[in-house]
Design an enzyme around this catalytic site. Structure first.
Site: not given
Ligand code: GDD
Ligand code: MG
Length: 358
Positions: A110, A161
Site C-alpha cells: 500500500d 507504532k
Molecule cells: N499476505 C499478508 N498476510 N499480508 C499482510 C498481512 C498478512 O497477514 N498483514 C498485513 N499484510 C500486508 C498489508 O496488506 C500491507 O501491504 C502490508 O502487509 C503492511 O501492513 P499494514 O497493515 O498496511 O501495516 P501498517 O501500514 O500499519 O504499517 C506498516 O507499514 C508502514 C509504512 O506504510 C509497517 O510495516 C510499518 O512499520 C511501516 O512504517
Molecule cells: Mg499500510
C-alpha cells in the site's frame, strides 16, 4: 535477476467501505489497480519474478493476474489464515527460486514511492547486510515503525507504532520496502503468525545481525486512509508520483466510456472511471469516481471517492467523503470530511437547497 515479494494480504480496514468488496491493493488508482503501479515499478527496476502474498480476498488478485500481462512473472501465494507480515514473507518465499545468499526485495502493498529500488539492492549487496530497510522522514512518525540508525547507517532499534513519548527517537520511519538475504527469510518460523516489524526485526537486532537503513526523502505515501488514497491517485495523474502504469499526465484522467458534460469542471488530478458520468455544471476536484458511477448536475465533489456504480445526486456537496459501491446520495445532501456511506445505502433527497460557501 532479482525476485520480490509483495505483501497484499491486509484487510484495509481504514479504507472501509471500499475494501468490503475489493482488497485495498486492487482498488483503482489512476486508472489501474494500485498493485499494478508497484508491480511495474519493480519490473522496471529489474525484478523478473514477483510473488504476491495474498490472504484477504485472494481470488480478486488471482482473477486479475490471470487476465493480465504486466511484463513480469507474477506468482500468487495464498495463506489459508493471515500469517502477519513476517509469516507472509516466509510463506511466499516458498515460491522463490534463488539461493541462500541471493537478495529478495519485499514491498508493503500500500505504499507509493519514488524509491530508487535498484539503488537499495545495490546498497544491501555492497554493505553485505542481512536486511536493508528503506526509510523515509515524516513529520509525525507515531503511526509507523520508527527506525533509528547510527552514523554508519546501521539500524539500532525498530519501534513499531510507539506508544510512549520516550520511544519517539527519530522521524525516520520504515517506508515499507526491504531487501532480505534469502537465508534470513528462511529463519522466520513457518506456519504461524509472525510480525516482521514486532518480532523479526527486533530479533535480528538483538542477535547482532547487520540491518542497514537507507534514508530517501523523495516521494512517499502510505495509501492507508481515504484522504491519502485520493492524494495518491491525484499525485499519479498530475505526475507528482512516478509510475510506469500512468502513460501520460494531465489535470484529470477519463477512462474509456466516461462521459463528462461540456459545462462540468473536472480537475485537480481527478479520475473519472469507465462508463462513469459527470453531469452539467458539476465540479469534480482531486477525487476518484469509480467505474459506472455518476455525479449529478451541479454537484461539487472534492477530495472524495465515489464507489463503483454509486449515484451522487444533483447539487450534492462531497468533501473528503467516501461513498460505497452502489450507494445513492439523494439531491442536495452535504457530506463532509470523514463521512463514509456503506455500499448500497440510499440517502433521501434534501428538500432545502443549501447555499454554497464557494
Ligand atoms: N499476505 C499478508 N498476510 N499480508 C499482510 C498481512 C498478512 O497477514 N498483514 C498485513 N499484510 C500486508 C498489508 O496488506 C500491507 O501491504 C502490508 O502487509 C503492511 O501492513 P499494514 O497493515 O498496511 O501495516 P501498517 O501500514 O500499519 O504499517 C506498516 O507499514 C508502514 C509504512 O506504510 C509497517 O510495516 C510499518 O512499520 C511501516 O512504517
Ligand atoms: Mg499500510
Amino acid at each position: 535477476m532479482t525476485e520480490a515479494i509483495l505483501l497484499v494480504g491486509g484487510q484495509g480496514t481504514r479504507l472501509r467501505p471500499l475494501t468490503i468488496n475489493t482488497p485495498k491493493p486492487m482498488l483503482p488508482v489512476a486508472g489501474v489497480p494500485f498493485t499494478v503501479h508497484q508491480i511495474t515499478r519493480a519490473r522496471d527496476a529489474g525484478v523478473t519474478r514477483i510473488v504476491l502474498g495474498t490472504s484477504y480476498k485472494a481470488e480478486v488478485f488471482r482473477e486479475f493476474i490471470d487476465a493480465s500481462d504486466l511484463g513480469i512473472e507474477v506468482v500468487i501465494a495464498t495463506e489459508s489464515e493471515p500469517l502477519g507480515t513476517g509469516g507472509a514473507i516466509r510463506f511466499a518465499a516458498e515460491h522463490l527460486t534463488g539461493g541462500a545468499d541471493d537478495s529478495v526485495l519485499v514491498f508493503n502493498g500500500d505504499v507509493l514511492s519514488g524509491l530508487d529500488i535498484r539503488g537499495l539492492v545495490d546498497h544491501h549487496e555492497r554493505t553485505r547486510s542481512d536486511v536493508t530497510i528503506y526509510l523515509t522522514p515524516v513529520e509525525d512518525p507515531r503511526a509507523f515503525g520508527l527506525v533509528p540508525t547510527d552514523q554508519h547507517g546501521r539500524v539500532t532499534a525498530f519501534l513499531e507504532k510507539p506508544t510512549t513519548p520516550e520511544e519517539i527517537v527519530t522521524n525516520n520511519i520504515n517506508a515499507g520496502c526491504y531487501v532480505f538475504r534469502r537465508s534470513v527469510i528462511d529463519r522466520i518460523p513457518a506456519g504461524r503468525v509472525v510480525s516482521v516489524e514486532r518480532e523479526t526485526f527486533p530479533g535480528l537486532l538483538a542477535e547482532g545481525a547487520l540491518v542497514s537503513g537507507v534514508v530517501d526523502a523523495g516521494y512517499w505515501l502510505d495509501l492507508g486512509n481515504p484522504l491519502s488514497f485520493v492524494q495518491g491517485s491525484r499525485d499519479l495523474v498530475l505526475g507528482h508520483a512516478p509510475s510506469p502504469a500512468v502513460p501520460q499526465h494531465g489535470d484529470f484522467l477519463a477512462l474509456a466510456g466516461a462521459q463528462i458534460a461540456e459545462t462540468a469542471n473536472v480537475h485537480g488530478g481527478s479520475v473519472i472511471g469507465r462508463d462513469a458520468r459527470v453531469a452539467e455544471g458539476a465540479v469534480v476536484n482531486g477525487s476518484v469516481v469509480f467505474d459506472g458511477a455518476s455525479v449529478g448536475a451541479g454537484a461539487r465533489v472534492r477530495n472524495s471517492i465515489v464507489g463503483l456504480g454509486a449515484v451522487v445526486g444533483e447539487d450534492v456537496e462531497l468533501d473528503g467523503a467516501v461513498i460505497g459501491d452502489g450507494a445513492v446520495i439523494g439531491a442536495r445532501n452535504e457530506l463532509r470530511e470523514g463521512v463514509r456511506v456503506w455500499p448500497g445505502v440510499h440517502m433521501a433527497e434534501c428538500s432545502v437547497r443549501f447555499s454554497s460557501d464557494g
